[in-house]
Design a protein around this motif. Structure first.
Motif, PDB file in Angstrom:
ATOM      1  N   ALA A 180      -7.860   7.762  -7.515  1.00 32.08           N
ATOM      2  CA  ALA A 180      -7.125   6.541  -7.181  1.00 32.08           C
ATOM      3  C   ALA A 180      -5.633   6.836  -7.239  1.00 32.08           C
ATOM      4  CB  ALA A 180      -7.480   5.417  -8.141  1.00 32.08           C
ATOM      5  N   LYS A 181      -4.858   6.099  -6.458  1.00 29.95           N
ATOM      6  CA  LYS A 181      -3.415   6.291  -6.466  1.00 29.95           C
ATOM      7  C   LYS A 181      -2.829   5.819  -7.791  1.00 29.95           C
ATOM      8  CE  LYS A 181      -2.711   6.160  -1.485  1.00 29.95           C
ATOM      9  NZ  LYS A 181      -1.974   5.548  -0.344  1.00 29.95           N
ATOM     10  N   PRO A 182      -1.860   6.561  -8.328  1.00 32.12           N
ATOM     11  CA  PRO A 182      -1.299   6.199  -9.638  1.00 32.12           C
ATOM     12  C   PRO A 182      -0.361   5.002  -9.551  1.00 32.12           C
ATOM     13  CG  PRO A 182      -0.125   8.073  -8.745  1.00 32.12           C
ATOM     14  CD  PRO A 182      -1.275   7.813  -7.796  1.00 32.12           C
ATOM     15  N   THR A 183      -0.113   4.412 -10.700  1.00 33.45           N
ATOM     16  CA  THR A 183       0.877   3.346 -10.843  1.00 33.45           C
ATOM     17  C   THR A 183       2.095   3.916 -11.555  1.00 33.45           C
ATOM     18  OG1 THR A 183      -0.786   1.590 -10.953  1.00 33.45           O
ATOM     19  CG2 THR A 183       1.364   1.111 -11.909  1.00 33.45           C
ATOM     20  N   PHE A 184       3.278   3.611 -11.044  1.00 27.32           N
ATOM     21  CA  PHE A 184       4.529   4.013 -11.672  1.00 27.32           C
ATOM     22  C   PHE A 184       5.230   2.744 -12.151  1.00 27.32           C
ATOM     23  CE2 PHE A 184       3.528   7.195  -8.459  1.00 27.32           C
ATOM     24  CZ  PHE A 184       3.613   8.374  -9.196  1.00 27.32           C
TER      25      PHE A 184
END
Length: 219
Positions: A180-184
């Motif tokens: 899954a795409k990360p959260t920043f």
């Protein structure tokens, strides 16, 4: 062949995105990545916050925690997703394996489970935590896994750094799960008194903006 409707999946997808953003369960506000510290024995805190999560989900969370003995903190949380009209709750225990150091590292572990009302089964999770303190601030590393009811186990990760900057403490962090795409995210907290903290975060996940505002009351 009739194509199945995707409408019933929407609340689940929104809630899943919300839980991903808060998937490190009961981390100390305003961090999502958890630290390897616990409250002192006989003390605790209550945190509360509003968050705008992926999928434009509006959530409200209340999360109390209490340390009955040194190095062990018991926590819970209740999250109401107003967008999906669903409520989830979690229970967890955090064990600080070695004492916190002013200049050095210490590990901890979290074991817990979450559940969404109206849905069968629970999602257990396990997190390994490491906090390293120095004159440059505190760095937190998380590695863990969670397993939704009837689904495969999924690895989770997180990395954060925080430090004092004048009257506030600021942080930057990144977190997510496998495939899954990360959260920043960035955030700040300020103590209004020895027991009351106000905080906020700004973040981004898959081109969507995220925001949260909250408080922490210690006792």
């Amino acid at each position: 062949m009739k194509t199945p409707s995707t409408a019933p999946l929407l609340p689940r997808l929104l809630l899943a995105a919300s839980l991903l953003a808060c998937g490190f369960a009961n981390a100390g506000r305003p961090l999502t990545v958890d630290d390897a510290n616990t409250d002192d024995a006989g003390s605790g805190h209550v945190e509360g916050w509003y968050a705008r999560q992926p999928g434009r989900a509006n959530t409200f969370t209340v999360a109390p925690a209490y340390a009955p003995i040194d190095g062990l903190e018991l926590g819970a949380s209740v999250t109401r997703d107003r967008t999906a009209a669903s409520t989830s709750q979690s229970l967890q225990a955090k064990w600080r394996i070695t004492p916190s150091l002013d200049n050095g590292c210490n590990p901890a572990a979290v074991l817990g489970a979450s559940q969404t009302r109206g849905q069968s089964g629970t999602t257990p999770y396990l997190n390994g935590l490491l906090t390293c303190n120095s004159a440059l601030g505190s760095t937190h590393v998380n590695l863990g896994a969670q397993r939704a009811s009837g689904g495969p186990g999924v690895g989770t990760w997180g990395l954060a750094h925080e430090r004092e900057w004048g009257p506030v403490t600021v942080h930057a962090e990144a977190f997510g799960q496998r495939l899954a795409k990360p959260t920043f995210q960035i955030g700040a907290r300020k103590d209004l008194s020895p027991s009351l903290q106000l905080d906020a975060t700004l973040g981004r996940n898959n081109r969507q903006g995220l925001v949260s505002v909250g408080f922490k009351q210690s006792f």
